[in-house]
Design a protein around this motif. Structure first.
Motif, PDB file in Angstrom:
ATOM      1  N   LEU A   1       2.902   6.594   5.485  1.00  0.00           N
ATOM      2  CA  LEU A   1       3.075   7.789   4.408  1.00  0.00           C
ATOM      3  C   LEU A   1       2.649   7.045   3.146  1.00  0.00           C
ATOM      4  CD1 LEU A   1       6.518   9.332   5.420  1.00  0.00           C
ATOM      5  CD2 LEU A   1       4.298  10.001   6.228  1.00  0.00           C
ATOM      6  N   ASP A   2       1.440   7.610   2.870  1.00  0.00           N
ATOM      7  CA  ASP A   2       0.917   7.189   1.484  1.00  0.00           C
ATOM      8  C   ASP A   2       1.392   8.110   0.400  1.00  0.00           C
ATOM      9  OD1 ASP A   2      -0.252   5.658  -0.508  1.00  0.00           O
ATOM     10  OD2 ASP A   2      -2.141   5.503   0.556  1.00  0.00           O
ATOM     11  N   GLU A   3       2.288   7.824  -0.544  1.00  0.00           N
ATOM     12  CA  GLU A   3       2.734   8.460  -1.610  1.00  0.00           C
ATOM     13  C   GLU A   3       3.050  10.044  -1.101  1.00  0.00           C
ATOM     14  OE1 GLU A   3       0.749   7.728  -5.377  1.00  0.00           O
ATOM     15  OE2 GLU A   3       0.442   5.727  -5.005  1.00  0.00           O
ATOM     16  N   PRO A   4       4.282  10.082  -0.232  1.00  0.00           N
ATOM     17  CA  PRO A   4       4.397  11.148  -0.084  1.00  0.00           C
ATOM     18  C   PRO A   4       5.021  12.204  -1.124  1.00  0.00           C
ATOM     19  CG  PRO A   4       6.221   9.881   0.809  1.00  0.00           C
ATOM     20  CD  PRO A   4       5.164   9.162   0.196  1.00  0.00           C
TER      21      PRO A   4
ATOM     22  N   PHE B   1      -2.186  10.779   3.735  1.00  0.00           N
ATOM     23  CA  PHE B   1      -2.992  10.005   2.911  1.00  0.00           C
ATOM     24  C   PHE B   1      -2.513  10.258   1.568  1.00  0.00           C
ATOM     25  CE2 PHE B   1      -5.885  10.401   6.454  1.00  0.00           C
ATOM     26  CZ  PHE B   1      -6.933   9.116   6.334  1.00  0.00           C
ATOM     27  N   GLN B   2      -2.958   9.432   0.789  1.00  0.00           N
ATOM     28  CA  GLN B   2      -2.518   9.469  -0.757  1.00  0.00           C
ATOM     29  C   GLN B   2      -2.657  10.766  -1.342  1.00  0.00           C
ATOM     30  OE1 GLN B   2      -3.529   6.069  -2.728  1.00  0.00           O
ATOM     31  NE2 GLN B   2      -2.400   6.730  -4.554  1.00  0.00           N
ATOM     32  N   ARG B   3      -4.112  11.267  -1.141  1.00  0.00           N
ATOM     33  CA  ARG B   3      -4.408  12.507  -1.651  1.00  0.00           C
ATOM     34  C   ARG B   3      -4.019  13.427  -0.375  1.00  0.00           C
ATOM     35  NH1 ARG B   3      -9.517  15.593  -2.094  1.00  0.00           N
ATOM     36  NH2 ARG B   3     -10.088  14.077  -0.492  1.00  0.00           N
TER      37      ARG B   3
ATOM     38  N   LYS C   1      -1.866  -1.410  -1.757  1.00  0.00           N
ATOM     39  CA  LYS C   1      -1.204  -0.735  -0.382  1.00  0.00           C
ATOM     40  C   LYS C   1      -1.784   0.327   0.247  1.00  0.00           C
ATOM     41  CE  LYS C   1       1.310   1.276  -4.021  1.00  0.00           C
ATOM     42  NZ  LYS C   1       0.310   0.574  -5.219  1.00  0.00           N
ATOM     43  N   THR C   2      -2.735   1.103  -0.375  1.00  0.00           N
ATOM     44  CA  THR C   2      -3.605   2.054   0.282  1.00  0.00           C
ATOM     45  C   THR C   2      -4.557   1.326   1.515  1.00  0.00           C
ATOM     46  OG1 THR C   2      -3.406   3.681  -1.240  1.00  0.00           O
ATOM     47  CG2 THR C   2      -5.209   3.779   0.312  1.00  0.00           C
ATOM     48  N   THR C   3      -5.108   0.115   0.931  1.00  0.00           N
ATOM     49  CA  THR C   3      -6.000  -0.818   1.583  1.00  0.00           C
ATOM     50  C   THR C   3      -5.213  -1.213   2.719  1.00  0.00           C
ATOM     51  OG1 THR C   3      -7.045  -1.513  -0.357  1.00  0.00           O
ATOM     52  CG2 THR C   3      -7.469  -2.636   1.459  1.00  0.00           C
TER      53      THR C   3
HETATM   54 MG   LIG Z   1      -3.025   3.809  -3.101  1.00  0.00          MG
END
Ligand SMILES: [Mg+2]
Ligand SMILES: Nc1ncnc2c1ncn2[C@@H]1O[C@H](COP(=O)(O)OP(=O)(O)OP(=O)(O)O)[C@@H](O)[C@H]1O
Lengths: 272, 381
Positions: free
Chosen positions: A197-200, A113-115, A70-72
């Motif tokens: 939005l990565d894991e908001p 970002f996820q973080r 997903k992030t990739t």
């Molecule tokens: Mg990820």
């Protein structure tokens, strides 16, 4: 919004191996078109012939187990990672695989970002000031000053993300959830065409999660939004078309309910 | 408040502006009067050697200020700033050489002595135009600026940062030193350029000219400080803080990190070049030794000692370290390098904000207001 199909799943018999979903084709409403993208790291395929079409104005949720890619996928769209194969186009004919992060951001693709990464040493206000939609050229940035209307916009966003009374504090002092909001605020004020939005809601309390869902639904009224999340309650709250990634390709796609009841999805992801 | 006054107010507090005006008054009016108008017998007389020393220190302070802009605010430690300083100095030196005219040892109307000595019979093309002060001053800024533009573009575009950037800038100044040592380069080889006679028609040895150069250095330093303040208090200044914080994230906002660093690097090189140009007529010589890698490292020590990322600190650092050096080389020249090394280690370990940080800490303690230093614009890498 294309709520046409309740189920565009690859209706495969259970356990028949990883037959990919049929490759979608773009229409004139397509904003983001990912076609047959593969990315490998040291021989490991993080994305494996991934194809995905997102229509303009759509809200899309993407779920999938850890390491599904997903992030990739977001890295590829925003120019952080170059695909080994495949095409990524934006707004019809803009080839994103040829552009760098800066150019892609300037096209109007914003990312969380996820973080959470806010600029810790700058104040909340300054973080929003940096993100505000404006020309990004270095000389413009050297001489520009905030216009009254931009100040109002920052005030507005501060209210929306609930950080109005902490505007002068260093962003590094905010709680985890507040940083997530600040980052969403920064995306909002950037006013991009497409938001990733990565894991908001990672690390948020239930109440914060609920508020964030409202916020995202609100944003989605005027923007195209792609949200990656693991939190199924949150995904249900958003109630959008959902894509399931697994081992670097699309396993299933459809409404939240359809996807949740899909046997392969239950097997590889939800049922764990 | 109009837009300009309100912009000036964001650069410094009214107190800061007053302090700057007072400092300028001291260096550009009070000290010159004490030197030129007060008779040597009076206890208020400023001796001639002090004028030369102060003029030199002001140039070093400007060099330190320039380095602080790129190191303290963009996080890129250039260990080649001595090269920009030296290039500015050489451009000024070329102008001064051409002013000698027929007064050289060989009495050649256009060729400097060292060219006659090398049996050259015409001026190399790159010496054209340097007889004109305006052209030479343009080159003082253009040559270091252009070198920084090309060098910085290659480095920042390839995302070279941290210690790698420091190393390649050292290599740059080292390579220039070797090149300038060669006689065939046409810059006087290891003797460099010297024996200057006059500048803008004023005799370079006269005390009035020396005082004039000190005033010019003070004014240039003040202007340079204002330019740096303008940059760091602009939105670009905040982009730079963000770059130090999370460089990649800045790119995803659409800001070109390469361009931001490049602008600051070029500006910094131009300021260093101007400092070098003011330095050369005051010391009367420029030679390849100015490119020595150790010189550039010393500038970084001044900045660290004074307080990195504070603009004012590096000015204090340059002056106090050089004053200490003058003092030590007076009675124990062998000790100086150890003192310098010890100073650097002490500051790095115990005074991360340098002298300025120490002073601010003391001030706050005296006032009894424990303000958190986090609020300062200065940051750490
Ligand atoms: Mg990820
Ligand atoms: N730069 C990299 N180098 C090597 N491997 C990588 C790199 N980036 C990602 N990977 C690998 O690629 C796979 C996909 O990672 P990715 O971060 O896209 O997963 P994800 O779906 O976002 O997972 P999560 O839900 O845990 O965030 C993982 O196995 C990861 O270890």
């Amino acid at each position: 919004m294309p709520e046409d199909a309740a189920l565009t799943l690859a209706e495969e018999p259970q356990g028949s191996g990883a037959a990919p979903a049929p490759a979608p084709s773009p229409t004139h409403e397509t904003l983001l078109y990912i076609d047959g993208v593969s990315v490998s790291f040291d021989g490991f395929k993080a994305l494996n012939n991934l194809s995905l079409v997102v229509e303009a104005g759509e809200l899309r949720t993407i779920i999938g187990p850890n390491g599904a890619g997903k992030t990739t996928m977001m890295d590829v769209v925003t120019g952080k990672t170059r695909p080994d194969h495949g095409a990524v186009s934006f707004n019809g004919d803009i080839d994103l695989t040829k552009l760098d992060e800066v150019a892609i951001a300037r096209l109007g693709i914003g990312r969380k970002f996820q973080r959470p990464t806010v600029f810790e040493k700058l104040s909340v206000w300054e973080n929003l000031d940096l993100a505000i939609k404006d020309r990004r050229g270095v000389f413009h940035v050297l001489f520009s000053r905030l216009k009254a209307e931009q100040r109002r916009r920052i005030e507005e966003i501060l209210e929306v993300i609930g950080l109005a009374d902490r505007r002068h504090e260093a962003a590094g002092l905010l709680s985890h959830g507040q940083k997530q909001w600040l980052e969403i605020g920064m995306l909002l004020i950037q006013d991009p065409q497409l938001l990733l939005l990565d894991e908001p809601v990672a690390g948020m309390t239930d109440k914060e999660t609920e508020r964030t869902a409202e916020l995202i639904l609100d944003i989605a009224r005027q923007h195209t939004v792609i949200v990656v999340e693991h939190d199924m309650a949150f995904v249900r709250d958003l109630g959008a078309k959902t894509t399931v990634l697994h081992e670097g390709s699309v396993l299933a796609e459809g409404t939240v309910e359809a996807v949740q009841n899909h046997p392969r999805v239950i097997e590889v992801y939800l049922g764990r | 408040m109009g837009p300009i006054t309100s912009r000036l107010a964001t650069m410094m507090t009214p107190k800061g502006w007053a302090a700057l005006a007072a400092a300028l008054l001291v260096f550009a009016v009070v000290l010159p009067v004490l030197n030129l108008a007060v008779p040597p017998g009076s206890p208020f007389h400023l001796p001639d050697f002090a004028v030369s020393l102060i003029g030199k220190y002001l140039c070093f302070a400007m060099l330190a200020l320039a380095l602080d802009l790129i190191w303290g605010f963009a996080g890129a430690l250039s260990l080649g700033h001595g090269a920009f300083f030296a290039l500015g100095g050489y451009c000024m030196g070329m102008y001064l050489m051409r002013q000698i005219g027929e007064r050289g040892v060989y009495g050649h109307p256009t060729l400097p002595d060292f060219m006659v000595f090398l049996d050259w019979d015409e001026l190399p093309w790159y010496w054209y135009g340097f007889d004109n002060f305006g052209f030479a001053m343009l080159m003082v800024m253009l040559v270091p600026g252009l070198l920084a533009l090309i060098f910085g573009w290659l480095a920042f575009r390839s995302r070279i940062s941290g210690v790698y950037f420091s190393i390649i800038t050292q290599a740059m100044t080292f390579a220039l030193m070797l090149a300038f040592f060669r006689n065939e380069m046409g810059f006087g080889g290891n003797n460099g350029l010297t024996d200057f006679k006059d500048i803008l028609g004023f005799t370079i040895q006269s005390q009035q000219t020396r005082v004039g150069l000190m005033i010019a250095s003070a004014v240039a330093l003040a202007l340079a400080l204002l330019v740096c303040l303008f940059v760091v208090t602009s939105k670009l200044g905040r982009v730079l803080v963000a770059v130090r914080d999370a460089e990649n994230r800045v790119r995803f906002l659409g800001y070109s990190v390469t361009h931001a660093k490049l602008l600051v690097f070029v500006l910094s090189a131009v300021l260093a070049g101007i400092a070098g140009a003011l330095y050369v007529p005051q010391v009367g010589i420029i030679n390849p030794g100015e490119f020595s890698p150790a010189n550039s490292i010393e500038v970084a020590v001044w900045v660290a000692v004074g307080g990195r990322g504070t603009l004012l600190g590096p000015i204090l650092g340059a002056v106090s370290v050089n004053a200490a050096e003058s003092y030590f080389t007076g009675f124990a020249p062998d000790l100086w390098l150890f003192v310098l090394g010890g100073l650097f280690i002490t500051v790095t370990l115990f005074l991360p904000q340098g002298i300025l940080g120490l002073l601010r800490g003391l001030r706050d303690r005296l006032r009894g207001t424990a303000r958190t230093p986090v609020a300062e614009t200065a940051g750490h890498a």
